[in-house]
Design a protein around this motif. Sequence first.
Motif, PDB file in Angstrom:
ATOM      1  N   VAL A 161       0.836  -1.205   0.000  1.00 20.12           N
ATOM      2  CA  VAL A 161       0.000   0.000   0.000  1.00 20.12           C
ATOM      3  C   VAL A 161       0.871   1.256   0.000  1.00 20.12           C
ATOM      4  CG1 VAL A 161      -1.671   1.339   1.343  1.00 20.12           C
ATOM      5  CG2 VAL A 161      -1.950  -1.133   1.114  1.00 20.12           C
ATOM      6  N   HIS A 164       2.581   1.920  -3.515  1.00 16.04           N
ATOM      7  CA  HIS A 164       1.697   2.437  -4.556  1.00 16.04           C
ATOM      8  C   HIS A 164       1.153   3.821  -4.203  1.00 16.04           C
ATOM      9  CE1 HIS A 164       1.790  -1.120  -7.092  1.00 16.04           C
ATOM     10  NE2 HIS A 164       1.781  -1.834  -5.970  1.00 16.04           N
ATOM     11  N   PHE A 165       0.998   4.112  -2.931  1.00 15.76           N
ATOM     12  CA  PHE A 165       0.617   5.465  -2.515  1.00 15.76           C
ATOM     13  C   PHE A 165       1.712   6.457  -2.891  1.00 15.76           C
ATOM     14  CE2 PHE A 165       0.950   8.849   0.676  1.00 15.76           C
ATOM     15  CZ  PHE A 165      -0.291   9.460   0.513  1.00 15.76           C
TER      16      PHE A 165
END
Length: 273
Positions: A161, A164-165
């Motif tokens: 997470v 990709h953030f």
Amino acid sequence: MIHESPIIELGGLRFDLSIILMLVVTCTIVFVIARLATRNLSVENPGKMQNFMEWVVEFVQGLISSTMDLKKGKPFLSLGMTLIMFIFVGNMLGLPFGIVTEYTDASKAHIFGHEIVSVTEKIHDEQVANPGEEVEVGVAWWKSPTADASVSMGLAGMIFVLVHFLGITRNTKGYFKHYLQPFAFFLPINLIEQFSKLLTHGMRLFGNIFAGEVLISVLITLGSSSIVGAVASVPLLMIWQGFSIFVGSIQAFVFTILTFVYISQAIDTHEEH
């Protein structure tokens, strides 16, 4: 012998008490080490713990600089230090000893007023399969938290997470563009690649630590089987535990450096990763 995990149900959800316990222990040990290392900082006369923490900082900085520009990666120094220390400590916890309780009566399989459902279900299944025979179920309370797939995949999921953030927020154009490279019809393959990274990132850690603890459990069982087994298991156990320390260290290193590799790929401003 593979032991059951102490699982209870709360609000329809199942909680593994051994994992909760070991995560608390791991976090506590890492916090204590960090606190001791930074309690009495000194430039002229640094203590052993301060020297150790400075070595960890330099080591993690080396990992960052090997994957990206250090100026870009400097904000991730704390992340790297936390990961490598947490995973290393977690990997080591299951090596020195284990805590196992045995249950033969399902009515006694309770803790804090809650039924240990993993035990009662196992006893019921064994009694159905072997009626009339005494059933004994072992429950492991002390083990490496990273030897559980949910913990290892949870760590990998958090990194997934975060990566990709960072890609979306810091390298928006390049991040979305790379899914269509070298051609647009490669989109499904590139998506599969991203999810395969998640799977291999977590399962590599889980597989190595779990396999090590299984073999230790087998050697301990061998030692309790006979006098010959006891004599043979002692040197084998010592050798394997020494090797497990090496494996645990390598896996902490691999997980951390792969984290920096994935972050570097996500925030890379070049057209290709």
